[in-house]
Design an enzyme around this catalytic site. Structure first.
Site, PDB file in Angstrom:
ATOM      1  N   GLU A 126      12.181  27.089  30.272  1.00 32.47           N
ATOM      2  CA  GLU A 126      11.432  27.381  31.334  1.00 32.47           C
ATOM      3  C   GLU A 126      10.474  26.234  31.534  1.00 32.47           C
ATOM      4  O   GLU A 126      10.374  25.741  32.809  1.00 32.47           O
ATOM      5  CB  GLU A 126      10.661  28.512  31.091  1.00 32.47           C
ATOM      6  CG  GLU A 126      11.573  29.928  31.024  1.00 32.47           C
ATOM      7  CD  GLU A 126      10.948  31.172  30.812  1.00 32.47           C
ATOM      8  OE1 GLU A 126      10.373  31.398  29.771  1.00 32.47           O
ATOM      9  OE2 GLU A 126      11.022  32.100  31.998  1.00 32.47           O
TER      10      GLU A 126
ATOM     11  N   GLU B  34      15.545  35.074  25.154  1.00 33.34           N
ATOM     12  CA  GLU B  34      14.667  36.242  25.259  1.00 33.34           C
ATOM     13  C   GLU B  34      15.205  37.291  24.900  1.00 33.34           C
ATOM     14  O   GLU B  34      14.643  38.373  24.252  1.00 33.34           O
ATOM     15  CB  GLU B  34      13.698  35.956  26.355  1.00 33.34           C
ATOM     16  CG  GLU B  34      12.731  34.869  26.538  1.00 33.34           C
ATOM     17  CD  GLU B  34      13.370  33.545  27.288  1.00 33.34           C
ATOM     18  OE1 GLU B  34      14.474  33.395  26.943  1.00 33.34           O
ATOM     19  OE2 GLU B  34      12.620  32.682  27.517  1.00 33.34           O
TER      20      GLU B  34
ATOM     21  N   ALA C  76       7.799  30.230  23.688  1.00 30.94           N
ATOM     22  CA  ALA C  76       6.769  31.099  23.507  1.00 30.94           C
ATOM     23  C   ALA C  76       6.388  31.312  21.969  1.00 30.94           C
ATOM     24  O   ALA C  76       7.488  31.627  21.346  1.00 30.94           O
ATOM     25  CB  ALA C  76       6.665  32.037  24.410  1.00 30.94           C
TER      26      ALA C  76
ATOM     27  N   GLY D 142      10.853  29.868  26.771  1.00 31.94           N
ATOM     28  CA  GLY D 142       9.578  29.137  27.318  1.00 31.94           C
ATOM     29  C   GLY D 142       9.882  27.573  27.334  1.00 31.94           C
ATOM     30  O   GLY D 142       9.407  26.760  28.144  1.00 31.94           O
TER      31      GLY D 142
HETATM   32  C1  LIG Z   1      14.265  26.837  17.537  1.00 31.95           C
HETATM   33  C2  LIG Z   1      14.966  27.247  16.408  1.00 31.95           C
HETATM   34  C3  LIG Z   1      16.641  27.232  16.938  1.00 31.95           C
HETATM   35  C4  LIG Z   1      15.008  26.403  15.058  1.00 31.95           C
HETATM   36  O1  LIG Z   1      15.985  26.943  14.040  1.00 31.95           O
HETATM   37  P1  LIG Z   1      15.641  26.263  12.627  1.00 31.95           P
HETATM   38  O2  LIG Z   1      16.887  26.989  11.889  1.00 31.95           O
HETATM   39  O3  LIG Z   1      15.615  24.932  12.638  1.00 31.95           O
HETATM   40  O4  LIG Z   1      14.272  26.942  12.013  1.00 31.95           O
HETATM   41  P2  LIG Z   1      13.957  28.299  11.931  1.00 31.95           P
HETATM   42  O5  LIG Z   1      14.786  29.362  12.774  1.00 31.95           O
HETATM   43  O6  LIG Z   1      14.189  28.720  10.571  1.00 31.95           O
HETATM   44  O7  LIG Z   1      12.444  28.443  12.400  1.00 31.95           O
HETATM   45  C5  LIG Z   1      11.363  27.598  11.637  1.00 31.95           C
HETATM   46  C6  LIG Z   1      10.393  28.470  11.645  1.00 31.95           C
HETATM   47  O8  LIG Z   1       9.727  28.394  13.080  1.00 31.95           O
HETATM   48  C7  LIG Z   1       9.528  29.779  13.250  1.00 31.95           C
HETATM   49  N1  LIG Z   1      10.015  29.915  14.684  1.00 31.95           N
HETATM   50  C8  LIG Z   1      10.935  29.574  15.373  1.00 31.95           C
HETATM   51  N2  LIG Z   1      10.862  29.588  16.768  1.00 31.95           N
HETATM   52  C9  LIG Z   1       9.535  30.295  16.933  1.00 31.95           C
HETATM   53  C10 LIG Z   1       8.951  30.702  18.347  1.00 31.95           C
HETATM   54  N3  LIG Z   1       9.185  30.709  19.297  1.00 31.95           N
HETATM   55  N4  LIG Z   1       7.710  31.328  18.033  1.00 31.95           N
HETATM   56  C11 LIG Z   1       7.134  31.435  16.981  1.00 31.95           C
HETATM   57  N5  LIG Z   1       7.788  30.910  15.462  1.00 31.95           N
HETATM   58  C12 LIG Z   1       8.955  30.418  15.769  1.00 31.95           C
HETATM   59  C13 LIG Z   1      10.411  30.637  12.523  1.00 31.95           C
HETATM   60  O9  LIG Z   1      10.195  32.021  12.383  1.00 31.95           O
HETATM   61  C14 LIG Z   1      10.411  29.830  11.099  1.00 31.95           C
HETATM   62  O10 LIG Z   1       9.267  30.242  10.568  1.00 31.95           O
HETATM   63  P3  LIG Z   1       9.306  31.529   9.198  1.00 31.95           P
HETATM   64  O11 LIG Z   1       7.954  31.495   8.802  1.00 31.95           O
HETATM   65  O12 LIG Z   1       9.587  32.491   9.890  1.00 31.95           O
HETATM   66  O13 LIG Z   1      10.400  31.027   8.456  1.00 31.95           O
HETATM   67  C15 LIG Z   1      14.918  28.929  16.124  1.00 31.95           C
HETATM   68  O14 LIG Z   1      13.717  28.993  15.384  1.00 31.95           O
HETATM   69  C16 LIG Z   1      15.023  29.491  17.111  1.00 31.95           C
HETATM   70  O15 LIG Z   1      15.895  30.157  17.762  1.00 31.95           O
HETATM   71  N6  LIG Z   1      13.822  30.216  17.538  1.00 31.95           N
HETATM   72  C17 LIG Z   1      13.612  31.180  18.754  1.00 31.95           C
HETATM   73  C18 LIG Z   1      13.777  30.855  20.006  1.00 31.95           C
HETATM   74  C19 LIG Z   1      13.420  31.679  21.053  1.00 31.95           C
HETATM   75  O16 LIG Z   1      13.802  32.800  20.905  1.00 31.95           O
HETATM   76  N7  LIG Z   1      12.499  31.340  21.897  1.00 31.95           N
HETATM   77  C20 LIG Z   1      12.056  32.365  22.795  1.00 31.95           C
HETATM   78  C21 LIG Z   1      10.465  32.870  22.722  1.00 31.95           C
HETATM   79  S1  LIG Z   1      10.510  34.163  23.786  1.00 31.95           S
HETATM   80  C22 LIG Z   1       9.809  33.074  24.935  1.00 31.95           C
HETATM   81  O17 LIG Z   1       9.710  31.977  25.314  1.00 31.95           O
HETATM   82  C23 LIG Z   1       9.240  34.139  26.244  1.00 31.95           C
HETATM   83  C24 LIG Z   1       9.217  33.218  27.652  1.00 31.95           C
HETATM   84  O18 LIG Z   1      10.394  33.528  28.386  1.00 31.95           O
HETATM   85  C25 LIG Z   1       7.977  33.906  28.554  1.00 31.95           C
HETATM   86  C26 LIG Z   1       6.787  34.376  27.858  1.00 31.95           C
HETATM   87  C27 LIG Z   1       6.024  34.785  28.667  1.00 31.95           C
HETATM   88  C28 LIG Z   1       4.884  35.559  28.028  1.00 31.95           C
HETATM   89  C29 LIG Z   1       4.211  36.445  28.892  1.00 31.95           C
HETATM   90  C30 LIG Z   1       3.575  37.581  28.194  1.00 31.95           C
HETATM   91  C31 LIG Z   1       3.209  38.557  29.172  1.00 31.95           C
HETATM   92  C32 LIG Z   1       3.366  39.860  28.716  1.00 31.95           C
HETATM   93  C33 LIG Z   1       2.948  40.895  30.020  1.00 31.95           C
HETATM   94  C34 LIG Z   1       2.670  42.093  29.225  1.00 31.95           C
HETATM   95  C35 LIG Z   1       1.571  42.887  29.656  1.00 31.95           C
HETATM   96  C36 LIG Z   1       1.714  44.126  29.018  1.00 31.95           C
HETATM   97  C37 LIG Z   1       0.140  44.657  29.308  1.00 31.95           C
HETATM   98  O19 LIG Z   1       0.222  45.429  30.257  1.00 31.95           O
HETATM   99  O20 LIG Z   1      -0.636  44.647  28.195  1.00 31.95           O
END
Ligand SMILES: CC(C)(COP(=O)(O)OP(=O)(O)OC[C@H]1O[C@@H](n2cnc3c(N)ncnc32)[C@H](O)[C@@H]1OP(=O)(O)O)[C@@H](O)C(=O)NCCC(=O)NCCSC(=O)C[C@@H](O)CCCCCCCCCCCCC(=O)O
Length: 719
Positions: free
Chosen positions: A103, A123, A61, A100
């Protein structure tokens, strides 16, 4: 965004396009919904492949959307539409499939991964749980114990492990999209009934209750006070005990609590802060994007105590040739054995050959003549370090970078010992240096941007969170730590016990309180530093109290403990007692309590009741106040630098985001008010006097932490 093409006549190929990691932003989700619809309604298309552009499947996500109102199609119905498709959908996983992203792949009917791909549900590390059905599908696919492990730790697995666990169906060394298209052709037209993970029953372990009880205890032990790991266990339990639809409801409910929590905000802040510190900038304006690191192929480490050994291992493990120097023969032999052992164990864990032949050992400093970079790690003594730097200047080839692994000494003074001070930087490692994830790269007024860039790049290669900071006593980490520790000593004088102080700090989330930690590290280290700074010398003869140094309150308690030969675990006693020298289990020590009582009586101090709140406010706010001074002085460029240092090097609980982020969560006005209160009560303690940056931030309405830099800039421009 997602691009749709048709390949091999009958395969619809959907490519996620959102650099750099193809995160599932609103536009990408919309793109997937649209292209899946197109593929499923195209009568020519018999199967579908989903991949990501630029060699990465999907990083999950889009975390940047979490702080804002969310738009676009939600993930769960999108995954259900894919899973319910009557044409096989194959995920082609290159690079990463995380959160995500994984997923999404679990919603597909098949998963083909490249051998170098990494998969996981991280997450929990962002204070969340896999809430796009991941907590319900993964246990159904790989069983409860393995799913619990992956979801509660957030660890990434290799493609090989994913295959073994049953997460992926095939691993390829070749072009993953080609392999997936080929595979998609072979499964076109086959029944998909067994491939829809959400329709499968969850495998039932024999003793479900015991398994979940144990998992819950484990997460509570390892992540003191963190709520996401607990919610992850609860979500997996729902997968094991409820039908899919109800489990999904539970997943949603748990996510709703986590999503808006302070812990999730803190953890997501640290995720971005860790990346932001790589974009360093020096006060001169030189920065990461304008400074080119020098190539380093061969390095040397001088001094093979515990620190030098760890540094040698860390450098060797990233493929450098390392010359390891120790003048004492006995210590050299001991170090050689220890370094070889660490390299062998590390290689065994990674299933590779130990790189023993990349390290050469010598007692002679002349052996560093042809290296590109030297890290001096001798005893923390300025005279000795100066001598080593003089020798290095005479021996090293022109252009060699000279780094000192000091934890507090003036690296600029060392630079003065060399004809090329621009080639000198500090590289402050944390023990054990091959394990600990933090590196402070310390620049002086004369350090060149290239030297900083090189040290920062080396730190990154070693897998460390590397933070560039200015030169001052103790740099960022130890400068702040000094005030935290000082408050703990004052609290003992005022009536607290080491147990009380440690309990409060451990409840807050530190893995160890200040006294337990100091017993582990050894009390003699700080004693030596205080002695060399002249602080330990009693000046009662001049009529001044031993509790005053340089006109300010000073507690000699730690010095007195050291005078008793109580150096902590290594001597069997310190702030606690241990069964024997080297013992690990800290027990309350009646001797210490009686010592404290006598000490208070001798100095006319009356013990008063001290509660956990006071311990936290005194220790943490004094340290935070110093953090503001560090920002004011320009030693750290922003609050993220300080927070990364504390989370990665000093055991600050990650789910509290680092001291500066914590201050913003508590409220800067409250921190200011409490500091004023304590300073009023202890006017002889300057560290409790609120610094002007804190006052200025409060006066400007306590902006959120990401806007502090603007206020700091203004402050600097007025100085
Ligand atoms: C992917 C990586 C392993 C890559 O690593 P690498 O070293 O190559 O690069 P960087 O880490 O330097 O990243 C480059 C650049 O990209 C940015 N970035 C990386 N990942 C993301 C991302 N997921 N989103 C946005 N940006 C990202 C990073 O910040 C760098 O940019 P910057 O400018 O900062 O230098 C590595 O990047 C990595 O490990 N990434 C994270 C992976 C991760 O953790 N993924 C999980 C994300 S959370 C998710 O997926 C959630 C899902 O399960 C489900 C979501 C459902 C949502 C539903 C919401 C409902 C909410 C309900 C609440 C209601 C409340 C109410 O009542 O109001």
């Amino acid at each position: 965004m997602a691009q749709y093409t048709r390949v091999s006549g009958i395969v619809g190929l959907i490519t996620l396009q959102n650099p750099p990691v193809n995160a599932l932003s609103a536009a990408v989700r919309q793109g997937i919904v649209d292209t899946v619809k197109t593929a499923l309604s195209d009568p020519q298309v018999k199967s579908v492949v989903i991949c990501g552009q630029n060699g990465i499947f999907c990083g999950g996500a889009d975390i940047k959307e979490f702080g804002e109102k969310m738009f676009g199609p939600p993930l769960i119905p999108m995954m259900h539409a894919i899973e319910a498709a009557d044409k096989p959908v194959v995920a082609a996983i290159e690079g990463s499939a995380l959160g995500g992203g994984l997923e999404l792949a679990l919603g597909c009917h098949y998963r083909i991964a490249h051998s170098k791909a990494r998969l996981g549900l991280p997450e929990v590390t962002l204070g969340l749980l896999p809430a796009a059905g991941g907590s319900q599908r993964l246990p159904r696919l790989i069983g409860v114990p393995a799913a619990l492990d992956l979801i509660t730790t957030g660890r990434h697995v290799t493609a090989a492990e994913a295959l073994q666990l049953g997460i992926v169906d095939q691993v390829t060394d070749h072009n993953t999209v080609d392999a997936a298209v080929k595979f998609a052709l072979t499964v076109a037209g086959q029944s998909l009934d067994a491939r829809r993970i959400s329709t499968r029953p969850c495998p039932q372990p024999s003793d479900l209750d015991a398994l979940f009880e144990e998992a819950m205890q484990k997460v509570r032990r390892s992540a003191r006070g963190a709520i996401a790991p607990v919610a992850c266990v609860q979500a997996v339990r729902a997968a094991a005990t409820l039908p899919y639809a109800l489990g999904l409801e539970r997943e949603k409910e748990l996510m709703a609590t986590l999503f808006t929590s302070g812990q999730a905000r803190a953890l997501q802040y640290i995720f971005f802060a860790q990346r932001a510190v790589g974009r360093w900038r020096m006060p001169s304006g030189a920065s990461w994007d304008t400074s080119k690191p020098r190539p380093i192929n061969k390095a040397a480490v001088i001094g093979l105590g515990t620190m030098g050994q760890g540094i040698t291992v860390a450098l060797t493990q990233i493929g450098l040739s390392v010359v390891a120097i120790e003048t004492q023969e006995k210590q050299l032999m001991k170090a050689k054995q220890a370094i070889s052992g660490m390299l062998e164990r590390g290689a065994k864990r990674r299933g590779v050959a130990p790189p023993l032949d990349r390290v050469s050992y010598s007692q002679n400093i002349q052996a560093v003549a042809d290296v590109d970079l030297v890290i001096e790690a001798v005893f923390e003594d300025m005279g000795l370090k100066m001598e080593v730097f003089q020798q290095l200047s005479a021996v090293c080839k022109p252009g060699t970078l000279l780094c000192t692994n000091t934890s507090a000494l003036d690296m600029d003074q060392l630079a003065s010992e060399t004809p090329n001070p621009e080639l000198v930087v500090g590289m402050h490692f944390f023990s054990p240096a091959h394990v600990m994830k933090l590196l402070e790269v310390v620049y002086g007024p004369r350090s060149s941007p290239q030297a900083v860039a090189t040290a920062m790049q080396l730190g990154k290669k070693m897998g460390k969170a590397s933070v560039a900071v200015g030169n001052c006593t103790g740099f960022v980490g130890n400068r702040m730590l000094k005030l935290y520790t000082e408050q703990a000593f004052f609290l003992l004088e005022e009536g607290a016990t080491p147990e009380l102080v440690d309990e409060a700090l451990e409840e807050f989330g530190f893995p160890m309180g200040v006294f337990r930690m100091s017993d582990l590290a050894g009390l003699d280290v700080g004693w030596r530093i205080r002695k060399s700074a002249g602080l330990e010398e009693p000046i009662e003869a001049s009529g001044q109290s031993v509790r005053i140094r340089n006109g300010c309150r000073y507690s000699p308690i730690a010095d007195l403990i050291c005078e008793q030969g109580r150096f902590g675990q290594k001597t069997g006693s310190g702030w606690y007692q241990y069964d024997a020298p080297g013992g690990r289990v800290a027990r309350s020590d009646p001797w210490l309590h009686s010592f404290l009582a006598k000490y208070r009586a001798r100095h006319g101090l009356v013990a008063r009741g001290i509660d956990h709140q006071e311990v936290l406010e005194r220790c943490l706010y004094a340290m935070i106040n110093e953090g503001f001074r560090i920002l004011e002085d320009g030693i750290a460029a922003g609050p993220e630098d300080i927070d990364v240092i504390y989370v990665f090097g000093y055991g600050w609980p990650r789910h509290r985001g680092g001291p500066m982020f914590y201050a913003s969560m508590v409220g800067l006005a409250k921190v200011l008010e409490r500091l004023e209160h304590y300073h009023h009560a202890h006017p002889d303690v300057p560290s409790l006097q609120p610094c002007s940056l804190l006052k200025r931030l409060v006066a400007s309405g306590s902006p959120p932490v990401h806007r502090w830099r603007e206020v700091i800039k203004k402050l600097h421009s007025q100085l």
